[in-house]
Design an enzyme around this catalytic site. Structure first.
Site, PDB file in Angstrom:
ATOM      1  N   ALA A 176       0.867  -1.173   0.000  1.00  0.00           N
ATOM      2  CA  ALA A 176       0.000   0.000   0.000  1.00  0.00           C
ATOM      3  C   ALA A 176       0.906   1.225   0.000  1.00  0.00           C
ATOM      4  O   ALA A 176       2.048   1.161   0.474  1.00  0.00           O
ATOM      5  CB  ALA A 176      -0.871  -0.011   1.238  1.00  0.00           C
ATOM      6  N   GLY A 230       0.445  -4.917   0.894  1.00  0.00           N
ATOM      7  CA  GLY A 230      -0.717  -4.966   0.001  1.00  0.00           C
ATOM      8  C   GLY A 230      -0.419  -5.637  -1.332  1.00  0.00           C
ATOM      9  O   GLY A 230      -1.332  -6.144  -1.990  1.00  0.00           O
ATOM     10  N   GLU A 277      -0.752  -9.229  -0.588  1.00  0.00           N
ATOM     11  CA  GLU A 277      -2.186  -9.450  -0.356  1.00  0.00           C
ATOM     12  C   GLU A 277      -2.948  -9.483  -1.676  1.00  0.00           C
ATOM     13  O   GLU A 277      -3.870 -10.271  -1.860  1.00  0.00           O
ATOM     14  CB  GLU A 277      -2.732  -8.366   0.574  1.00  0.00           C
ATOM     15  CG  GLU A 277      -2.198  -8.518   1.998  1.00  0.00           C
ATOM     16  CD  GLU A 277      -2.566  -7.366   2.911  1.00  0.00           C
ATOM     17  OE1 GLU A 277      -2.167  -6.224   2.592  1.00  0.00           O
ATOM     18  OE2 GLU A 277      -3.245  -7.593   3.918  1.00  0.00           O
ATOM     19  N   GLU A 329       4.184  -5.126   7.504  1.00  0.00           N
ATOM     20  CA  GLU A 329       3.394  -4.063   8.162  1.00  0.00           C
ATOM     21  C   GLU A 329       3.827  -3.765   9.594  1.00  0.00           C
ATOM     22  O   GLU A 329       3.743  -2.620  10.047  1.00  0.00           O
ATOM     23  CB  GLU A 329       1.900  -4.421   8.137  1.00  0.00           C
ATOM     24  CG  GLU A 329       1.227  -4.235   6.777  1.00  0.00           C
ATOM     25  CD  GLU A 329       1.392  -5.418   5.837  1.00  0.00           C
ATOM     26  OE1 GLU A 329       2.200  -6.331   6.139  1.00  0.00           O
ATOM     27  OE2 GLU A 329       0.714  -5.429   4.800  1.00  0.00           O
TER      28      GLU A 329
HETATM   29  N1  COA Z   1       4.591   3.204  -0.490  1.00  0.00           N
HETATM   30  C1  COA Z   1       4.995   4.370  -1.028  1.00  0.00           C
HETATM   31  N2  COA Z   1       6.129   4.509  -1.731  1.00  0.00           N
HETATM   32  C2  COA Z   1       6.881   3.410  -1.900  1.00  0.00           C
HETATM   33  C3  COA Z   1       6.536   2.177  -1.367  1.00  0.00           C
HETATM   34  C4  COA Z   1       5.328   2.093  -0.637  1.00  0.00           C
HETATM   35  N3  COA Z   1       4.882   0.955  -0.111  1.00  0.00           N
HETATM   36  N4  COA Z   1       7.487   1.276  -1.679  1.00  0.00           N
HETATM   37  C5  COA Z   1       8.418   1.933  -2.397  1.00  0.00           C
HETATM   38  N5  COA Z   1       8.058   3.242  -2.526  1.00  0.00           N
HETATM   39  C6  COA Z   1       8.781   4.310  -3.227  1.00  0.00           C
HETATM   40  C7  COA Z   1       9.972   4.796  -2.444  1.00  0.00           C
HETATM   41  O1  COA Z   1       9.572   5.721  -1.461  1.00  0.00           O
HETATM   42  C8  COA Z   1      10.804   5.400  -3.543  1.00  0.00           C
HETATM   43  O2  COA Z   1      10.228   6.632  -3.896  1.00  0.00           O
HETATM   44  P1  COA Z   1      11.200   7.936  -4.119  1.00  0.00           P
HETATM   45  O3  COA Z   1      12.107   7.525  -5.264  1.00  0.00           O
HETATM   46  O4  COA Z   1      10.242   9.023  -4.470  1.00  0.00           O
HETATM   47  O5  COA Z   1      11.947   8.119  -2.835  1.00  0.00           O
HETATM   48  C9  COA Z   1      10.555   4.459  -4.720  1.00  0.00           C
HETATM   49  O6  COA Z   1       9.325   3.797  -4.427  1.00  0.00           O
HETATM   50  C10 COA Z   1      11.639   3.413  -4.908  1.00  0.00           C
HETATM   51  O7  COA Z   1      11.788   2.688  -3.699  1.00  0.00           O
HETATM   52  P2  COA Z   1      13.172   2.553  -2.896  1.00  0.00           P
HETATM   53  O8  COA Z   1      12.845   2.335  -1.456  1.00  0.00           O
HETATM   54  O9  COA Z   1      14.077   3.686  -3.227  1.00  0.00           O
HETATM   55  O10 COA Z   1      13.736   1.213  -3.537  1.00  0.00           O
HETATM   56  P3  COA Z   1      14.774   0.197  -2.868  1.00  0.00           P
HETATM   57  O11 COA Z   1      15.203  -0.715  -3.953  1.00  0.00           O
HETATM   58  O12 COA Z   1      15.819   0.917  -2.094  1.00  0.00           O
HETATM   59  O13 COA Z   1      13.910  -0.637  -1.810  1.00  0.00           O
HETATM   60  C11 COA Z   1      11.956  -1.859  -1.040  1.00  0.00           C
HETATM   61  C12 COA Z   1      12.851  -1.492  -2.238  1.00  0.00           C
HETATM   62  C13 COA Z   1      10.748  -2.611  -1.592  1.00  0.00           C
HETATM   63  C14 COA Z   1      12.734  -2.760  -0.061  1.00  0.00           C
HETATM   64  C15 COA Z   1      11.513  -0.567  -0.302  1.00  0.00           C
HETATM   65  O14 COA Z   1      10.974   0.322  -1.267  1.00  0.00           O
HETATM   66  C16 COA Z   1      10.461  -0.767   0.771  1.00  0.00           C
HETATM   67  O15 COA Z   1      10.783  -1.254   1.849  1.00  0.00           O
HETATM   68  N6  COA Z   1       9.201  -0.366   0.490  1.00  0.00           N
HETATM   69  C17 COA Z   1       8.129  -0.436   1.438  1.00  0.00           C
HETATM   70  C18 COA Z   1       7.655  -1.849   1.620  1.00  0.00           C
HETATM   71  C19 COA Z   1       6.552  -1.926   2.655  1.00  0.00           C
HETATM   72  O16 COA Z   1       6.754  -1.700   3.845  1.00  0.00           O
HETATM   73  N7  COA Z   1       5.359  -2.268   2.188  1.00  0.00           N
HETATM   74  C20 COA Z   1       4.218  -2.486   3.053  1.00  0.00           C
HETATM   75  C21 COA Z   1       3.377  -1.298   3.099  1.00  0.00           C
HETATM   76  S1  COA Z   1       2.000  -1.599   4.170  1.00  0.00           S
END
Ligand code: COA
Length: 260
Positions: free
Chosen positions: A66, A112, A115, A135
């Site tokens: 999400a 999400g 999910e 989460e």
């Molecule tokens: N919501 C909003 N933005 C998200 C996102 C999310 N769930 N997941 C990734 N993004 C965005 C990042 O903020 C970043 O945006 P920016 O370039 O404007 O800063 C972009 O997507 C790229 O992600 P980034 O984190 O730079 O990539 P990475 O390769 O370093 O890491 C992940 C990849 C998937 C490990 C990391 O993005 C992450 O942990 N995301 C969240 C996962 C999460 O907790 N999901 C559950 C949500 S309930």
């Protein structure tokens, strides 16, 4: 079709829905969820569509969860609304759809995103996929059905470990646990999903819809799935496709199903 955050394309009887926010790793904001609701509602109603393959744009993520930026500032009622509306309009709607939906998990499927994949009927993952429900790292729990569907798919102990540790699984681990049906090289992902879908689409569509309903009722509270099976089995006898299927078998030819 006029969508902003998803791409919808139809080839033959397969509709392809691609979540298209690659620079945000296809994170699901409310606007994208509303578009998904719209696209699936149309696909399930459209007689020309036999089934849906859903994937994420790019090679890095299916859906990284999400959209976390939209959680900030929400209170208890806001949280309840997010989970309730998401579950009823998108996740349950897909799971209870009358057509097969296959998730082609092409990278991160987190929160999400996992999910969403779990709401689909079948999951095919690329070898680079990583899956998890992180989460609790945000002070939350899964809200789009993850606590229930993960438990149904891999069992209580493994589900609690994944949810409480927030650890990600590799594609190979997910395959071993039964969280995904198949793992293939990324270049072969859509072809594998198509191969499965084509086989399903060669079968009787009303029987496929009945199978989804009956199997789903194995896990519907307060409903006896065996009773659902009797009823769905019986209804199949009233279809033209049943008559065609049996006739074709007896005449040693391929059936021509019409979905009637
Ligand atoms: N919501 C909003 N933005 C998200 C996102 C999310 N769930 N997941 C990734 N993004 C965005 C990042 O903020 C970043 O945006 P920016 O370039 O404007 O800063 C972009 O997507 C790229 O992600 P980034 O984190 O730079 O990539 P990475 O390769 O370093 O890491 C992940 C990849 C998937 C490990 C990391 O993005 C992450 O942990 N995301 C969240 C996962 C999460 O907790 N999901 C559950 C949500 S309930």
């Amino acid at each position: 079709m006029e969508f902003e955050n998803i791409l919808v394309e139809t080839k033959g009887r397969i509709q392809y829905i691609t979540i298209n926010r690659e620079n945000k790793l296809n994170a699901l904001n409310q606007f994208t969820l509303a578009e998904l609701h719209d696209a699936f509602t149309r696909a399930f109603k459209n007689e020309a569509v036999g089934g849906v393959i859903i994937t994420g744009a790019g090679t890095k993520a299916f859906v990284a969860g999400a959209d976390i930026t939209e959680f900030q500032g929400k209170d208890v009622d806001g949280g309840r609304r997010i989970a309730y509306e998401g579950q009823s309009k998108v996740f349950d709607a897909i799971a209870n759809g009358n057509k097969p939906v296959i998730a082609a998990v092409n990278g991160f499927a987190l929160g999400g995103g996992l999910e969403l994949a779990m709401a689909c009927h079948i999951r095919v993952a690329s070898d680079n996929a990583k899956m998890g429900l992180p989460e609790v790292t945000l002070g939350l729990i899964p809200g789009y059905g993850g606590t229930q569907r993960l438990t149904q798919l891999i069992g209580r102990g493994k589900a609690l470990e994944m949810i409480m540790t927030a650890d990600m699984l590799t594609a190979a681990e997910a395959l071993q646990l039964g969280l995904v049906n198949h793992v293939v090289f990324q270049a072969d992902l859509i072809a594998k999903a198509e191969e499965i879908m084509d086989k399903i689409l060669s079968r009787a569509p009303l029987a496929i819809a009945a199978a989804i309903r009956a199997v789903n009722d194995a896990q519907t509270d307060g409903v006896n799935g065996f009773d659902t099976e009797i009823e769905e089995f019986a209804r199949c006898f009233g279809t033209a496709d049943f008559k065609e299927g049996v006739a074709a078998f007896l005449e040693k030819r391929k059936p021509e199903f019409k979905g009637k």
